[in-house]
Design a protein around this motif. Structure first.
Motif, PDB file in Angstrom:
ATOM      1  N   LEU A 207       0.819  -1.209   0.000  1.00 44.89           N
ATOM      2  CA  LEU A 207       0.000   0.000   0.000  1.00 44.89           C
ATOM      3  C   LEU A 207       0.853   1.260   0.000  1.00 44.89           C
ATOM      4  CD1 LEU A 207      -2.810   1.299   0.207  1.00 44.89           C
ATOM      5  CD2 LEU A 207      -2.677   1.015   2.675  1.00 44.89           C
ATOM      6  N   LEU A 208       2.004   1.213   0.666  1.00 45.19           N
ATOM      7  CA  LEU A 208       2.847   2.395   0.758  1.00 45.19           C
ATOM      8  C   LEU A 208       3.837   2.511  -0.392  1.00 45.19           C
ATOM      9  CD1 LEU A 208       3.642   2.344   4.591  1.00 45.19           C
ATOM     10  CD2 LEU A 208       1.936   3.716   3.405  1.00 45.19           C
ATOM     11  N   ALA A 209       4.357   1.381  -0.860  1.00 43.28           N
ATOM     12  CA  ALA A 209       5.440   1.423  -1.846  1.00 43.28           C
ATOM     13  C   ALA A 209       4.978   1.171  -3.277  1.00 43.28           C
ATOM     14  CB  ALA A 209       6.526   0.406  -1.477  1.00 43.28           C
ATOM     15  N   HIS A 210       3.889   0.438  -3.447  1.00 44.28           N
ATOM     16  CA  HIS A 210       3.429   0.078  -4.802  1.00 44.28           C
ATOM     17  C   HIS A 210       2.009   0.586  -5.013  1.00 44.28           C
ATOM     18  CE1 HIS A 210       6.955  -2.519  -5.230  1.00 44.28           C
ATOM     19  NE2 HIS A 210       6.689  -2.976  -4.015  1.00 44.28           N
ATOM     20  N   ARG A 211       1.833   1.876  -4.806  1.00 46.44           N
ATOM     21  CA  ARG A 211       0.505   2.466  -4.930  1.00 46.44           C
ATOM     22  C   ARG A 211       0.024   2.499  -6.375  1.00 46.44           C
ATOM     23  NH1 ARG A 211      -0.356   7.879  -1.550  1.00 46.44           N
ATOM     24  NH2 ARG A 211       0.573   6.451  -0.023  1.00 46.44           N
ATOM     25  N   ALA A 212       0.950   2.573  -7.318  1.00 41.92           N
ATOM     26  CA  ALA A 212       0.555   2.625  -8.728  1.00 41.92           C
ATOM     27  C   ALA A 212      -0.159   1.343  -9.150  1.00 41.92           C
ATOM     28  CB  ALA A 212       1.769   2.877  -9.613  1.00 41.92           C
ATOM     29  N   ASP A 213       0.317   0.197  -8.663  1.00 46.22           N
ATOM     30  CA  ASP A 213      -0.350  -1.065  -8.998  1.00 46.22           C
ATOM     31  C   ASP A 213      -1.765  -1.116  -8.430  1.00 46.22           C
ATOM     32  OD1 ASP A 213       2.010  -1.772 -10.210  1.00 46.22           O
ATOM     33  OD2 ASP A 213       2.776  -2.877  -8.469  1.00 46.22           O
ATOM     34  N   LEU A 214      -1.936  -0.615  -7.207  1.00 45.83           N
ATOM     35  CA  LEU A 214      -3.281  -0.584  -6.620  1.00 45.83           C
ATOM     36  C   LEU A 214      -4.186   0.374  -7.383  1.00 45.83           C
ATOM     37  CD1 LEU A 214      -2.409  -0.579  -2.802  1.00 45.83           C
ATOM     38  CD2 LEU A 214      -3.111  -2.503  -4.222  1.00 45.83           C
ATOM     39  N   ASN A 215      -3.637   1.506  -7.826  1.00 43.85           N
ATOM     40  CA  ASN A 215      -4.443   2.444  -8.611  1.00 43.85           C
ATOM     41  C   ASN A 215      -4.933   1.807  -9.909  1.00 43.85           C
ATOM     42  OD1 ASN A 215      -4.067   4.449  -6.685  1.00 43.85           O
ATOM     43  ND2 ASN A 215      -2.269   5.275  -7.711  1.00 43.85           N
ATOM     44  N   GLU A 216      -4.057   1.063 -10.547  1.00 41.42           N
ATOM     45  CA  GLU A 216      -4.452   0.398 -11.795  1.00 41.42           C
ATOM     46  C   GLU A 216      -5.516  -0.660 -11.540  1.00 41.42           C
ATOM     47  OE1 GLU A 216      -2.351  -2.020 -15.525  1.00 41.42           O
ATOM     48  OE2 GLU A 216      -1.153  -1.278 -13.826  1.00 41.42           O
ATOM     49  N   ASP A 217      -5.365  -1.411 -10.464  1.00 43.00           N
ATOM     50  CA  ASP A 217      -6.368  -2.423 -10.119  1.00 43.00           C
ATOM     51  C   ASP A 217      -7.698  -1.775  -9.804  1.00 43.00           C
ATOM     52  OD1 ASP A 217      -7.575  -4.790  -9.548  1.00 43.00           O
ATOM     53  OD2 ASP A 217      -6.419  -5.241  -7.742  1.00 43.00           O
ATOM     54  N   LEU A 218      -7.677  -0.649  -9.068  1.00 47.90           N
ATOM     55  CA  LEU A 218      -8.916   0.072  -8.761  1.00 47.90           C
ATOM     56  C   LEU A 218      -9.589   0.575 -10.037  1.00 47.90           C
ATOM     57  CD1 LEU A 218      -7.939   2.205  -5.630  1.00 47.90           C
ATOM     58  CD2 LEU A 218      -9.786   0.542  -5.758  1.00 47.90           C
ATOM     59  N   ALA A 219      -8.801   1.165 -10.930  1.00 50.05           N
ATOM     60  CA  ALA A 219      -9.370   1.712 -12.163  1.00 50.05           C
ATOM     61  C   ALA A 219     -10.025   0.617 -13.007  1.00 50.05           C
ATOM     62  CB  ALA A 219      -8.281   2.432 -12.962  1.00 50.05           C
ATOM     63  N   GLN A 220      -9.382  -0.539 -13.118  1.00 48.19           N
ATOM     64  CA  GLN A 220      -9.961  -1.620 -13.906  1.00 48.19           C
ATOM     65  C   GLN A 220     -11.247  -2.152 -13.274  1.00 48.19           C
ATOM     66  OE1 GLN A 220      -6.870  -4.540 -14.367  1.00 48.19           O
ATOM     67  NE2 GLN A 220      -5.627  -3.260 -15.722  1.00 48.19           N
ATOM     68  N   SER A 221     -11.251  -2.297 -11.958  1.00 45.71           N
ATOM     69  CA  SER A 221     -12.440  -2.823 -11.283  1.00 45.71           C
ATOM     70  C   SER A 221     -13.621  -1.864 -11.410  1.00 45.71           C
ATOM     71  CB  SER A 221     -12.126  -3.081  -9.804  1.00 45.71           C
ATOM     72  OG  SER A 221     -11.080  -4.027  -9.659  1.00 45.71           O
ATOM     73  N   ILE A 222     -13.367  -0.565 -11.238  1.00 41.59           N
ATOM     74  CA  ILE A 222     -14.450   0.419 -11.345  1.00 41.59           C
ATOM     75  C   ILE A 222     -14.913   0.571 -12.780  1.00 41.59           C
ATOM     76  CG2 ILE A 222     -15.019   2.843 -10.982  1.00 41.59           C
ATOM     77  CD1 ILE A 222     -13.109   2.855  -8.629  1.00 41.59           C
ATOM     78  N   ALA A 223     -13.983   0.537 -13.733  1.00 41.45           N
ATOM     79  CA  ALA A 223     -14.357   0.724 -15.138  1.00 41.45           C
ATOM     80  C   ALA A 223     -15.236  -0.414 -15.649  1.00 41.45           C
ATOM     81  CB  ALA A 223     -13.104   0.857 -16.001  1.00 41.45           C
ATOM     82  N   ARG A 224     -14.990  -1.638 -15.190  1.00 43.66           N
ATOM     83  CA  ARG A 224     -15.810  -2.761 -15.644  1.00 43.66           C
ATOM     84  C   ARG A 224     -17.268  -2.585 -15.242  1.00 43.66           C
ATOM     85  NH1 ARG A 224     -11.209  -5.984 -14.241  1.00 43.66           N
ATOM     86  NH2 ARG A 224     -12.104  -6.317 -12.163  1.00 43.66           N
TER      87      ARG A 224
END
Length: 281
Positions: A130-147
């Motif tokens: 959560l602290l170091a790899h926030r970009a990966d979480l952002n991408e996962d969030l964007a894909q989940s919401i976009a679907r």
């Protein structure tokens, strides 16, 4: 005034009022979804849109990108750390008809779904991720919401985690961990420096041993360094190959064969006390 003129004026006023009530101006970044007697007419605009008063209903849809702030959510990460996470979602309507027909309020629906998705995605990650790899979480969030929002005619273009709040106790633990890591690196660097210095000293010793004249120059340089300060003791470094025969000759001359009575070895150093300035001998 004749009755015909009065009726004509009234008719003109009614026509003007009807025309005013029938005309709507739709901006370039807007579309209106029209219903006539409850039946869908479609998306209209931009420009002038004509409607029948009391028969048509128009719903305005903004096509610009909307910035939606997700309030802080209490989340428990995979390694059982409680954190407060908030995010921002940027979305826009791509299909006005679907945005009206598929969901009651697309903005509120997008906000609620983004909150639940944020808790779900962050709960599957540990604190370090959560602290170091926030970009990966952002991408996962964007894909989940976009679907999900794609079915509503809404496109979620950007989803970003803004801030992560962790308990104060965990912050202190992370600070101690970072301090220990820095100390470890400092000790490793110091050890590597000592190793490199020992190698250089070994090479220097080998070089001086191959050239006795260089060793004598080093002795003289050491004397200059010692004499630079007002010291009461002067140290004369003498090689053992010179001092050894002299000591043996003195022992043979004195006839003393007892090893215990031999003068102490100074390891090639001759110490002479020198009085300080103003001190009597």
């Amino acid at each position: 005034m004749p009755t015909e003129i009065i009726m004509g004026i009234l008719a003109v006023l009614l026509l003007a009022a009807f025309a005013f009530a029938s005309i709507r101006v739709v901006r370039e970044y807007e579309r209106v979804v029209a219903f006539r007697l409850g039946r869908l007419r479609g998306a209209l605009g931009p420009g002038l849109v004509f409607m029948l008063p009391f028969l048509d209903k128009l719903i305005r849809i903004d096509l610009r990108t909307v910035t939606l702030t997700i309030p802080p959510q209490e989340v428990i990460t995979r390694d059982n750390v409680t954190a407060r996470v908030n995010a921002v979602v940027m979305f826009r309507v791509t299909d006005p008809v679907q945005a009206v027909m598929s969901v009651e309020n697309h903005a509120i629906a997008t906000s609620q779904f983004a909150q639940t998705t944020l808790r779900s995605v962050v709960g599957r990650a540990d604190l370090d991720t959560l602290l170091a790899h926030r970009a990966d979480l952002n991408e996962d969030l964007a894909q989940s919401i976009a679907r999900q929002t794609q079915e509503w005619g809404v496109e979620a273009s950007v989803v970003e985690i803004k801030d992560v709040e962790i308990p104060e106790m965990m912050q202190r633990a992370m600070a101690r961990e970072a301090e220990a890591e820095r100390e470890r690196r400092a000790k490793v660097i110091s050890a590597r420096g000592e190793l490199q210095a020992s190698k250089e000293l070994r090479d220097a010793a080998l070089t001086l041993s191959e050239a006795p004249a260089s060793l004598q120059l080093r002795y003289l340089q050491t004397l200059l360094e010692l004499g630079a300060d007002q010291n009461s003791t002067v140290v004369f470094p003498l090689p053992m190959d010179i001092v050894g025969p002299i000591v043996q000759a003195v022992q043979r001359f004195a006839g003393d064969d007892d090893p215990s009575s031999a003068p102490p070895q100074t390891h090639g150093l001759k110490v002479v006390d020198r009085p300080l300035e103003g001190e009597s001998r």
